[in-house]
Structures are given as structure tokens and as C-alpha cells.
Enzyme design. Structure first.
Site, PDB file in Angstrom:
ATOM      1  N   CYS A  81     111.624  69.466  42.371  1.00 52.21           N
ATOM      2  CA  CYS A  81     110.477  69.112  43.218  1.00 52.21           C
ATOM      3  C   CYS A  81     109.156  69.421  42.497  1.00 52.21           C
ATOM      4  O   CYS A  81     108.844  70.581  42.232  1.00 52.21           O
ATOM      5  CB  CYS A  81     110.581  69.905  44.524  1.00 52.21           C
ATOM      6  SG  CYS A  81     109.123  69.845  45.569  1.00 52.21           S
ATOM      7  N   CYS A  84     106.730  71.687  44.380  1.00 50.40           N
ATOM      8  CA  CYS A  84     107.275  73.054  44.376  1.00 50.40           C
ATOM      9  C   CYS A  84     106.933  73.753  43.062  1.00 50.40           C
ATOM     10  O   CYS A  84     106.579  74.936  43.051  1.00 50.40           O
ATOM     11  CB  CYS A  84     108.798  73.036  44.563  1.00 50.40           C
ATOM     12  SG  CYS A  84     109.364  72.292  46.102  1.00 50.40           S
TER      13      CYS A  84
END
Length: 160
Positions: A81, A84
Site C-alpha cells: 500500500c 501506508c
């Protein structure tokens, strides 16, 4: 809740018997303070003592309903991600800044998908859950409210 406590105790006993490190060495290696349980039906989340982000290894430690002793930030993320990965250094920096006051726990949703679902924060990551010692909870999905770092810092300051 009792079922989780019994499972946790059984796992802890099994791990303790297999460990080659002493308890003190294990605590130092994990940089997580051992938290005593004052009531047998209440499980307490770990408390970071060294200003680092804890990588979750046991979902029962932060299962919904777990009691926290101080403000605890649960970061639901994944290695694949992009947002993230942008949030990760901010978490590390804030963990160092708020050492002893705030615990930061990183939770990989690929490993702990059931835990992510149990928190009912939606289906998008990153998802950040702030848990207060008094039982309060606040959820942030995505990075709009958390980046740049000063935004996340102001959210934490407001809760301390």
C-alpha cells in the site's frame, strides 16, 4: 472474552516453555513493557517503552474491547500500500516523540485481516484507530487527516 484470555494464556505458556531467551532478554528484544492484568477477565494491550512502533505478532493483544493503559494508535496497513508506506515514517517519528505517552502498533492486514474486519473501520487502508484509556475510540481512513505529520501530531496532542 474469557475464551480469548484462555487461548492467550495457553499460547503464552507454550511459547515460554519453548523459549531459549530469558524473560528479561525477551522483553528487551521486543521493547515492550509487560503489562500486568488486574482482573482475570480484562486483557491489557502492550505498552511501548522505547519510542518505537510495535509490529503486531498476536491479534489477541489488541482485539476489539482490549483495555489500553495510555493512548494507543493502531495502524492497519500493508506492505503493498503506497499511502501506508508514506504514513510509516510519520508513525515512527511520532512514536519517538511521544515515547512513554503514546503506544504505536503496526498491524499488517494481510496477516491480521480478521482483526481489521473486527474493528469495522471499512475496507480501505491505511486505517488508523486511536484508543484512549477511558475507552474512547477515533478512526481515520486514508491519509488526508494525518499527512503532513503536523496534522497527525495535532490529533495526538488534542487527545493527551
Amino acid at each position: 472474552m474469557n475464551k480469548y484470555l484462555i487461548m492467550f494464556a495457553a499460547c503464552a505458556a507454550a511459547l515460554a516453555s519453548c523459549s531459549t531467551k530469558s524473560t528479561q532478554e525477551a522483553e528487551e528484544a521486543n521493547a515492550v513493557e509487560t503489562v500486568s492484568v488486574t482482573r482475570p477477565d480484562v486483557v491489557l494491550a502492550p505498552v511501548a517503552t522505547d519510542g518505537k512502533v510495535i509490529e503486531l505478532s498476536d491479534a489477541s493483544l489488541v482485539a476489539p474491547g482490549v483495555k489500553v493503559e495510555q493512548l494507543t494508535v493502531l495502524d492497519f496497513n500493508a506492505v503493498w500500500c503506497g499511502p501506508c508506506r508514506r504514513l510509516s515514517p510519520v508513525l515512527e517519528s511520532l512514536a519517538a516523540k511521544y515515547a512513554g505517552k503514546v503506544t504505536f502498533i503496526s498491524i499488517d492486514v494481510d496477516k491480521f485481516g480478521d482483526l481489521f474486519e473486527a474493528y469495522k473501520v471499512g475496507s480501505s487502508i491505511p486505517a488508523v484507530v486511536l484508543l484512549d484509556a477511558d475507552g474512547g475510540r477515533e478512526v481515520y481512513v486514508g491519509t488526508d487527516d494525518l499527512l503532513p505529520a503536523y496534522k497527525f501530531e495535532s490529533i495526538i496532542d488534542a487527545r493527551l
